[in-house]
Design an enzyme around this catalytic site. Structure first.
Site, PDB file in Angstrom:
ATOM      1  N   LYS A   2     -27.742 -13.697   0.115  1.00  0.00           N
ATOM      2  CA  LYS A   2     -27.615 -12.735   1.202  1.00  0.00           C
ATOM      3  C   LYS A   2     -27.281 -11.354   0.663  1.00  0.00           C
ATOM      4  O   LYS A   2     -26.533 -11.209  -0.292  1.00  0.00           O
ATOM      5  CB  LYS A   2     -26.544 -13.202   2.191  1.00  0.00           C
ATOM      6  CG  LYS A   2     -26.909 -14.497   2.909  1.00  0.00           C
ATOM      7  CD  LYS A   2     -25.890 -14.829   3.974  1.00  0.00           C
ATOM      8  CE  LYS A   2     -26.164 -16.184   4.608  1.00  0.00           C
ATOM      9  NZ  LYS A   2     -27.454 -16.263   5.251  1.00  0.00           N
ATOM     10  N   ASP A  34     -23.118  -6.434  -7.477  1.00  0.00           N
ATOM     11  CA  ASP A  34     -24.019  -6.891  -8.532  1.00  0.00           C
ATOM     12  C   ASP A  34     -23.129  -7.478  -9.622  1.00  0.00           C
ATOM     13  O   ASP A  34     -22.381  -6.754 -10.280  1.00  0.00           O
ATOM     14  CB  ASP A  34     -24.829  -5.714  -9.071  1.00  0.00           C
ATOM     15  CG  ASP A  34     -25.850  -6.132 -10.131  1.00  0.00           C
ATOM     16  OD1 ASP A  34     -25.727  -7.261 -10.663  1.00  0.00           O
ATOM     17  OD2 ASP A  34     -26.739  -5.335 -10.439  1.00  0.00           O
ATOM     18  N   TYR A 128     -33.160 -20.989 -19.059  1.00  0.00           N
ATOM     19  CA  TYR A 128     -32.394 -21.310 -17.841  1.00  0.00           C
ATOM     20  C   TYR A 128     -31.272 -22.285 -18.142  1.00  0.00           C
ATOM     21  O   TYR A 128     -30.144 -22.124 -17.672  1.00  0.00           O
ATOM     22  CB  TYR A 128     -33.315 -21.887 -16.767  1.00  0.00           C
ATOM     23  CG  TYR A 128     -32.566 -22.410 -15.560  1.00  0.00           C
ATOM     24  CD1 TYR A 128     -31.835 -21.546 -14.744  1.00  0.00           C
ATOM     25  CD2 TYR A 128     -32.578 -23.771 -15.239  1.00  0.00           C
ATOM     26  CE1 TYR A 128     -31.140 -22.026 -13.640  1.00  0.00           C
ATOM     27  CE2 TYR A 128     -31.894 -24.249 -14.137  1.00  0.00           C
ATOM     28  CZ  TYR A 128     -31.174 -23.372 -13.350  1.00  0.00           C
ATOM     29  OH  TYR A 128     -30.480 -23.863 -12.253  1.00  0.00           O
ATOM     30  N   LYS A 132     -27.353 -21.621 -17.545  1.00  0.00           N
ATOM     31  CA  LYS A 132     -26.610 -22.462 -16.598  1.00  0.00           C
ATOM     32  C   LYS A 132     -25.477 -23.191 -17.311  1.00  0.00           C
ATOM     33  O   LYS A 132     -24.369 -23.318 -16.778  1.00  0.00           O
ATOM     34  CB  LYS A 132     -27.564 -23.465 -15.941  1.00  0.00           C
ATOM     35  CG  LYS A 132     -27.089 -23.946 -14.577  1.00  0.00           C
ATOM     36  CD  LYS A 132     -27.035 -22.827 -13.576  1.00  0.00           C
ATOM     37  CE  LYS A 132     -26.359 -23.285 -12.288  1.00  0.00           C
ATOM     38  NZ  LYS A 132     -26.156 -22.183 -11.342  1.00  0.00           N
TER      39      LYS A 132
END
Length: 387
Positions: A2, A34, A128, A132
């Site tokens: 959002k 950010d 990725y 992560k």
């Protein structure tokens, strides 16, 4: 996901989210941040302390994803994932820790997986995974560093969760393979009720809720429908090969009966069956050109054109530039299109290699299910596979 402004594919903003929190009886302070910007992080933390009198809980949920191989991941995307996932988690935790240390119920919760060094989770999307796992390493380090002062844990879903991100990656209909966000919320709440000495844990949502919940269908978007397993879980790599080719086990993504097995197992027969299932609706939903590089017997280059009117399939290079190039053996290709090989499992295990637009690759997976349903409607299914 959002933001301060409405997004065409993501409902609501940080302000409407704040309104929902306050309507439920809580307090909210929407901040545009950010997490790659240390000053913005610090500013939002100070605003939160000023409004609420302190910080008791930090949830590090911000994350960027690109499921592409090393050579196909631009440096810009590598930097984004590292800066949002690992660096963002580290800096936000660092900014909150001085305030958390004064709280009697201090918790940091990272939405990250249990560290699993099985190469399966690195070979297809190394950048990725590194980014992560960086969030998970923060759990290991900070849990030990602030033991007795702050509980630091990680939470990860057993299955995919229906979010706006999943809708964009998988397209319409993907939600039937997911659980609702409620299971993550309930699992997080269960963690926050625990004392500070509950720290350094990598928690799977379903596991922490098992004591109070027997039937997890309550969390399913479509109860009874097979669910898509999430990445990185220990139980998946150990059983992936058995599950991929087991006809008795329900596929994680497929629904209904299987497509007919090509006679003689030929690639040509497989594409013939695929062509017969094409429709304008299929083409409209996909709007992509897929190229298949098949190895083994009857191998070679084939294409599935879902951009031109009515769609088309054929041997050789596609008539237009391919949006997705897929490499797989002829044997596994036939199994995948006949419903005997789970595409997600094939990708995770490295049997199915993908270059190009990952979102369109996921769309193809969904289209396989639609083709399956169309064959069922047309009574083209054979009974042999059901024996």
């Amino acid at each position: 996901m959002k933001t301060a402004q409405l997004h065409p594919k993501v409902p609501g903003t940080i302000y409407t989210a704040a309104e929902e929190i306050e309507a439920a009886g809580g307090k909210a302070l929407p901040c545009v941040v950010d997490v790659r910007d240390e000053q913005q992080i610090s500013g939002s933390v100070e605003k939160a302390v000023e409004k609420c009198g302190g910080i008791d809980i930090l949830v590090n949920n911000a994350s960027a994803i690109a499921l592409s191989s090393t050579l196909d991941t631009p440096t810009k995307k590598v930097d984004l994932m590292m800066n949002v996932n690992t660096r963002g988690t580290y800096l936000t935790s660092k900014a909150c820790i001085p305030h958390l240390k004064t709280s009697k119920i201090a918790h940091i919760l990272n939405l990250s997986p249990p560290p699993n060094l099985n190469p399966l989770w690195f070979k297809q999307h190394c950048a990725y995974t590194i980014a992560k796992y960086g969030m998970s390493v923060c759990v290991l380090g900070m849990a030990e560093e602030f033991k007795g002062e702050i509980a630091v844990n990680a939470l990860w879903p057993k299955t995919t969760i229906h979010t706006a991100a999943m809708d964009m990656l998988g397209g319409a209909g993907i939600e039937s393979q997911c659980r609702k966000v409620d299971i993550i919320a309930d699992a997080a709440y269960s963690i926050f009720k625990k004392p500070k000495n509950f720290t350094g844990n990598f928690i799977i949502d379903e596991n922490i809720l098992k004591e109070g919940i027997q039937n997890f269908d309550v969390y399913a978007v479509k109860p009874g429908h097979p669910l898509m397993p999430d990445f990185f879980l220990d139980e998946l790599p150990g059983t992936v090969n058995a599950k991929m080719e087991s006809r008795d086990a329900a596929p994680a993504i497929k629904e209904g009966k299987q497509m007919p097995q090509p006679k003689g197992g030929s690639v040509e027969e497989t594409f013939r069956i695929v062509k017969e299932t094409l429709s304008e609706d299929t083409v409209k939903a996909a709007q992509a050109v897929y190229q298949f590089e098949l190895s083994g017997e009857d191998g070679g280059t084939w294409f599935l054109d879902l951009k031109s009117k009515g769609g088309n399939v054929g041997c050789g290079e596609p008539p237009a530039q391919a949006d997705v190039v897929m490499s797989i053996s002829t044997e596994d290709f036939i199994k995948m299109f006949s419903g005997k090989l789970n595409p997600t499992m094939a990708f995770m295990s490295g049997k199915w290699k993908i270059k190009g637009n990952m979102a369109l690759a996921i769309k193809l997976d969904k289209l396989m299910t639609q083709m399956n349903a169309r064959l069922k409607e047309n009574k083209m299914l054979t009974t042999e596979l059901d024996k």
